[in-house]
Design a protein around this motif. Structure first.
Motif, PDB file in Angstrom:
ATOM      1  N   VAL A  53       0.906  -1.144  -0.031  1.00 30.36           N
ATOM      2  CA  VAL A  53       0.102   0.012  -0.185  1.00 30.36           C
ATOM      3  C   VAL A  53       0.863   1.176  -0.007  1.00 30.36           C
ATOM      4  O   VAL A  53       0.660   2.372  -0.870  1.00 30.36           O
ATOM      5  N   VAL A  54       1.854   1.397   0.914  1.00 30.11           N
ATOM      6  CA  VAL A  54       2.864   2.253   0.826  1.00 30.11           C
ATOM      7  C   VAL A  54       3.512   2.517  -0.330  1.00 30.11           C
ATOM      8  O   VAL A  54       3.795   3.732  -0.827  1.00 30.11           O
ATOM      9  N   GLU A  55       3.703   1.518  -0.876  1.00 31.61           N
ATOM     10  CA  GLU A  55       4.703   1.552  -2.233  1.00 31.61           C
ATOM     11  C   GLU A  55       3.701   2.410  -3.370  1.00 31.61           C
ATOM     12  O   GLU A  55       4.083   2.999  -4.060  1.00 31.61           O
ATOM     13  N   ARG A  56       2.441   1.722  -3.238  1.00 30.97           N
ATOM     14  CA  ARG A  56       1.528   2.423  -4.411  1.00 30.97           C
ATOM     15  C   ARG A  56       1.005   3.573  -4.179  1.00 30.97           C
ATOM     16  O   ARG A  56       0.876   4.401  -4.893  1.00 30.97           O
ATOM     17  N   PHE A  57       0.922   4.024  -2.890  1.00 33.39           N
ATOM     18  CA  PHE A  57       0.520   5.277  -2.430  1.00 33.39           C
ATOM     19  C   PHE A  57       1.370   5.936  -1.409  1.00 33.39           C
ATOM     20  O   PHE A  57       1.268   5.727  -0.218  1.00 33.39           O
ATOM     21  N   PRO A  58       2.588   6.780  -1.795  1.00 35.05           N
ATOM     22  CA  PRO A  58       3.601   7.364  -0.993  1.00 35.05           C
ATOM     23  C   PRO A  58       2.936   8.198   0.038  1.00 35.05           C
ATOM     24  O   PRO A  58       3.719   8.325   1.156  1.00 35.05           O
ATOM     25  N   ARG A  59       1.695   8.692  -0.188  1.00 27.90           N
ATOM     26  CA  ARG A  59       1.139   9.796   0.681  1.00 27.90           C
ATOM     27  C   ARG A  59      -0.348   9.340   0.845  1.00 27.90           C
ATOM     28  O   ARG A  59      -0.846   8.662  -0.115  1.00 27.90           O
ATOM     29  N   PRO A  60      -0.972   9.477   2.116  1.00 26.04           N
ATOM     30  CA  PRO A  60      -2.077   8.978   2.137  1.00 26.04           C
ATOM     31  C   PRO A  60      -3.070   9.453   1.298  1.00 26.04           C
ATOM     32  O   PRO A  60      -3.304  10.702   1.241  1.00 26.04           O
ATOM     33  N   PRO A  61      -3.846   8.371   0.672  1.00 26.48           N
ATOM     34  CA  PRO A  61      -4.658   8.977  -0.411  1.00 26.48           C
ATOM     35  C   PRO A  61      -6.135   9.089   0.150  1.00 26.48           C
ATOM     36  O   PRO A  61      -7.004   8.502   0.065  1.00 26.48           O
ATOM     37  N   VAL A  62      -6.054  10.312   0.952  1.00 20.98           N
ATOM     38  CA  VAL A  62      -7.331  10.620   1.604  1.00 20.98           C
ATOM     39  C   VAL A  62      -8.557  10.971   0.607  1.00 20.98           C
ATOM     40  O   VAL A  62      -9.814  10.866   0.859  1.00 20.98           O
ATOM     41  N   ASP A  63      -8.264  11.317  -0.774  1.00 20.31           N
ATOM     42  CA  ASP A  63      -9.160  11.520  -1.642  1.00 20.31           C
ATOM     43  C   ASP A  63      -9.519  10.472  -2.449  1.00 20.31           C
ATOM     44  O   ASP A  63     -10.531  10.531  -3.500  1.00 20.31           O
ATOM     45  N   GLU A  64      -8.828   9.326  -2.052  1.00 22.77           N
ATOM     46  CA  GLU A  64      -9.024   8.140  -3.117  1.00 22.77           C
ATOM     47  C   GLU A  64      -9.205   6.845  -2.190  1.00 22.77           C
ATOM     48  O   GLU A  64      -8.769   5.833  -2.438  1.00 22.77           O
ATOM     49  N   PRO A  65     -10.217   6.792  -1.407  1.00 14.58           N
ATOM     50  CA  PRO A  65     -10.540   5.595  -0.603  1.00 14.58           C
ATOM     51  C   PRO A  65     -10.776   4.377  -1.617  1.00 14.58           C
ATOM     52  O   PRO A  65     -10.534   3.227  -1.246  1.00 14.58           O
ATOM     53  N   ARG A  66     -11.779   4.456  -2.577  1.00 13.96           N
ATOM     54  CA  ARG A  66     -11.864   3.472  -3.301  1.00 13.96           C
ATOM     55  C   ARG A  66     -10.706   2.787  -4.090  1.00 13.96           C
ATOM     56  O   ARG A  66     -10.486   1.962  -4.217  1.00 13.96           O
ATOM     57  N   ALA A  67      -9.891   3.714  -4.475  1.00 14.85           N
ATOM     58  CA  ALA A  67      -8.634   3.166  -5.198  1.00 14.85           C
ATOM     59  C   ALA A  67      -7.766   2.626  -4.262  1.00 14.85           C
ATOM     60  O   ALA A  67      -7.131   1.290  -4.403  1.00 14.85           O
ATOM     61  N   LEU A  68      -7.674   3.123  -2.875  1.00 16.51           N
ATOM     62  CA  LEU A  68      -7.226   2.282  -1.681  1.00 16.51           C
ATOM     63  C   LEU A  68      -7.542   0.941  -1.438  1.00 16.51           C
ATOM     64  O   LEU A  68      -6.899  -0.017  -1.353  1.00 16.51           O
ATOM     65  N   GLN A  69      -8.889   0.895  -1.523  1.00 20.40           N
ATOM     66  CA  GLN A  69      -9.577  -0.401  -1.424  1.00 20.40           C
ATOM     67  C   GLN A  69      -9.261  -1.417  -2.518  1.00 20.40           C
ATOM     68  O   GLN A  69      -8.991  -2.551  -2.236  1.00 20.40           O
ATOM     69  N   ALA A  70      -9.512  -1.125  -3.496  1.00 19.36           N
ATOM     70  CA  ALA A  70      -9.001  -1.809  -4.735  1.00 19.36           C
ATOM     71  C   ALA A  70      -7.665  -2.359  -4.342  1.00 19.36           C
ATOM     72  O   ALA A  70      -7.369  -3.298  -5.019  1.00 19.36           O
ATOM     73  N   CYS A  71      -6.550  -1.564  -4.077  1.00 20.62           N
ATOM     74  CA  CYS A  71      -5.420  -1.924  -3.990  1.00 20.62           C
ATOM     75  C   CYS A  71      -5.284  -3.020  -2.819  1.00 20.62           C
ATOM     76  O   CYS A  71      -4.511  -4.154  -3.004  1.00 20.62           O
ATOM     77  N   VAL A  72      -6.041  -3.067  -1.822  1.00 18.39           N
ATOM     78  CA  VAL A  72      -6.012  -3.833  -0.887  1.00 18.39           C
ATOM     79  C   VAL A  72      -6.630  -5.193  -1.449  1.00 18.39           C
ATOM     80  O   VAL A  72      -6.038  -6.295  -1.195  1.00 18.39           O
ATOM     81  N   VAL A  73      -7.668  -5.171  -1.789  1.00 18.69           N
ATOM     82  CA  VAL A  73      -8.438  -6.252  -2.413  1.00 18.69           C
ATOM     83  C   VAL A  73      -7.572  -7.144  -3.396  1.00 18.69           C
ATOM     84  O   VAL A  73      -7.554  -8.286  -3.485  1.00 18.69           O
ATOM     85  N   GLY A  74      -6.877  -6.467  -4.305  1.00 16.29           N
ATOM     86  CA  GLY A  74      -6.314  -6.774  -5.396  1.00 16.29           C
ATOM     87  C   GLY A  74      -4.921  -7.160  -5.089  1.00 16.29           C
ATOM     88  O   GLY A  74      -4.149  -7.962  -6.008  1.00 16.29           O
TER      89      GLY A  74
END
Length: 444
Positions: A53-74
Motif C-alpha cells: 500500500v505504501v509503495e502504491r500510495f507514497p502519501r495517504p490517499p485521503v481523496d481516493e478511498p476506493r482506489a485504496l480499497q482496490a489496492c487492498v483487495v487486489g
C-alpha cells in the motif's frame, strides 16, 4: 463531520482502508492499525500488505478511498489471507472500524474546497437526504413510472439520421447544476481548439480560423453528449482534487440514465446500428443533452481529443477547431481527405468517440465552404438563403402581423426572431442593421 466510507461488498477491506487512513503513513503503523481492525494481533500478512500500500500510495490517499480499497483487495497478501482463513474455518471479520477522514487532494484550479459529502451538501444548500435524491446514484428513476418526481423532462426530436433525445432537468436540479457549472466547471482550462460553450468564443470565432482555405474538411461526432459515460465525468471531478465520495455525487448530479419508458418511445430514423449505439449510450449514465453542465463537461472530457487533433493539424500544416460535435480542418495548401479521415477516426475512437460517417464533408475553394453554419470562403458570413428567409419573415410580420408567421410554433416568437437577427448582426453588421430596422417596425 468526516465522511465514513464503507464498501458493503467487502467490509473487511473497507475496515482496513479506514484503519490505514486513521494515523501515520508508514508500513509499520499501517500494519499495527490493520491488526486491530481485524482483531488479529499476529497477522503476519498485514506487513507485506502495508508495504504494498505504501509503495502504491507514497502519501495517504485521503481523496481516493476506493482506489485504496482496490489496492487492498487486489493484493496477493490479502487474497492469500482470506483463502487461508476460509480453509481454517475462521473467515476474516471486522473487529474495529475506524473513522476514515476523506479530503481533497491537490486543488489544481482553485475550485471551492469540498472535503466531505457534508461540505458538498452545504455548498448546494441541501440536506443529506436531498443530495442523495437529486444525485440518484442508485439510479432508482430508471424503472420508476413517469410522474412529477422525475428529475428530467424528455422529448425526442426527429432529424436526418438517428433521432435526438433532449433531456431537460426540472427547475430545482437545473439550479443545482448551474451552481456546479459557474462555481466549479468554469474554473477548468479549455483547449484553444474548442469554440462551443466557452465564454468569449462562438461559431464566429471558430469560423474565422478557416477563412480563405484551399480545402475545408468537416467531421461530425456521433451521439456526442450521450456517448460521454459517467466514468469519464467522474474523472473530470477527480481532476479537481475532489475526494471520491464528493466526485461520485457530483457525477450523479450531472449525469442521467434514460428511463426505459422513454427508450421505448424512440421514433424511427437512422440506420439500425446507429440506433442501437444510441440506445446503448442512453441506457447507461451519460451526459443529458439539455442540462446546463453537459456542454462544459463534454468539453472537458474532450480535452484529450482536442489536444491530439490539434497536434495532427500541426503535423499536416492545417488548422483544427471543434464546436461541440462538429470538427473542422482546413489548410491553405490543401489536404488529403482520405488520409485525414483515417487519422481523425483513429484518434476519435482512442478518445471514446465515433465519427458519423454520413456527415463528413470535403469542400475546395471553388465550392461553398461552410463552418458552424457560416460561409467562410472570403470572410465569415451567413448563407444567403438564411438571410433571405429571415428577411422575408420579418417583412411579412410587418405587413400582416407576427402571429401568422410563427409556423413552427415557437413559444416566444419575438425572442426567436430577435436571436436570429442578433446572429446576423454579429457576423455581418451591415446586413444586421437592415434586419433590425424591419424587426423594430413589427407591431407586437
Amino acid at each position: 463531520m468526516p465522511d465514513r466510507w464503507v464498501e458493503p461488498a467487502d467490509p473487511v477491506a473497507a475496515a482496513l482502508v479506514a484503519a490505514f487512513l486513521d494515523g501515520p503513513w508508514t508500513a509499520k503503523d499501517l500494519a499495527l492499525r490493520g491488526r486491530r481492525a481485524v482483531g488479529r494481533p499476529r497477522a503476519g500478512w498485514l506487513r507485506p500488505l502495508a508495504e504494498r500500500v505504501v509503495e502504491r500510495f507514497p502519501r495517504p490517499p485521503v481523496d481516493e478511498p476506493r482506489a485504496l480499497q482496490a489496492c487492498v483487495v487486489g493484493s496477493e497478501a490479502y487474497g492469500k489471507a482470506r483463502s487461508a482463513a476460509a480453509r481454517a474455518g475462521e473467515p476474516l471479520r471486522v473487529a474495529h472500524l475506524a473513522t476514515a477522514t476523506t479530503g481533497m487532494g491537490r486543488n489544481r484550479w482553485g475550485v471551492p474546497p469540498l472535503d466531505t459529502v457534508g461540505d458538498l451538501a452545504t455548498f448546494l444548500e441541501l440536506e443529506d437526504g436531498e443530495l442523495d435524491w437529486f444525485a440518484d446514484v442508485r439510479r432508482r428513476q430508471v424503472r420508476a413510472p413517469a410522474g412529477p418526481l422525475h428529475h428530467y423532462r424528455s422529448s425526442w426530436r426527429v432529424k436526418r439520421g438517428a433521432p435526438r433525445l433532449l433531456e431537460a432537468p426540472q427547475p430545482r436540479l437545473k439550479a443545482l447544476q448551474r451552481r456546479v457549472l459557474h462555481e466549479v466547471l468554469a474554473r477548468f482550462p479549455v483547449h484553444d481548439a474548442a469554440h462551443g460553450f466557452v465564454p468569449g468564443r462562438s461559431p464566429l470565432t471558430g469560423a474565422w480560423d478557416h477563412v480563405l482555405a484551399r480545402t475545408v474538411v468537416r467531421f461530425d461526432l456521433e451521439g456526442f453528449f450521450a456517448s460521454v459515460a459517467a466514468g469519464r465525468v467522474f474523472g473530470v471531478f477527480r481532476q479537481t482534487g475532489y475526494p471520491e465520495p464528493v466526485a461520485h455525487l457530483l457525477t450523479g448530479l450531472t449525469t442521467h440514465v434514460t428511463p426505459l419508458a422513454v427508450l421505448r418511445e424512440m421514433p424511427e430514423g437512422g440506420a439500425g446500428d446507429e440506433r442501437h449505439r444510441l440506445r446503448r449510450h442512453l441506457s447507461r449514465a451519460h451526459l443529458p443533452q439539455g442540462a446546463p453542465t453537459s456542454p462544459a463537461l463534454a468539453n472537458l472530457v474532450a480535452l484529450g481529443l482536442d489536444r491530439r487533433l490539434a497536434g495532427l493539424a500541426r503535423s499536416l500544416g492545417a488548422t483544427c477547431t471543434r464546436y461541440a460535435d462538429d470538427l473542422t480542418f482546413s489548410s491553405v495548401d490543401g489536404l488529403d481527405p482520405d488520409r485525414l479521415h483515417r487519422a481523425v477516426a483513429r484518434i476519435a475512437a482512442d478518445e471514446g468517440f465515433r465519427l458519423n460517417e454520413a456527415k463528413t464533408r470535403v469542400r475546395g475553394s471553388g465550392a461553398r465552404q461552410v463552418v458552424t453554419g457560416l460561409v467562410v470562403n472570403e470572410r465569415p458570413n451567413v448563407p444567403r438563403e438564411e438571410f433571405d428567409r429571415l428577411k422575408a419573415t420579418l417583412h411579412n410580420c410587418v405587413r400582416h402581423g407576427p402571429d401568422g408567421q410563427n409556423r413552427d410554433g415557437h413559444p416566444d416568437f419575438r425572442a426567436h426572431l430577435l436571436g436570429r437577427v442578433a446572429r446576423v448582426e454579429s457576423v455581418n453588421p451591415a446586413k444586421g442593421r437592415r434586419l433590425r430596422s424591419s424587426f423594430d417596425a413589427i407591431a407586437w
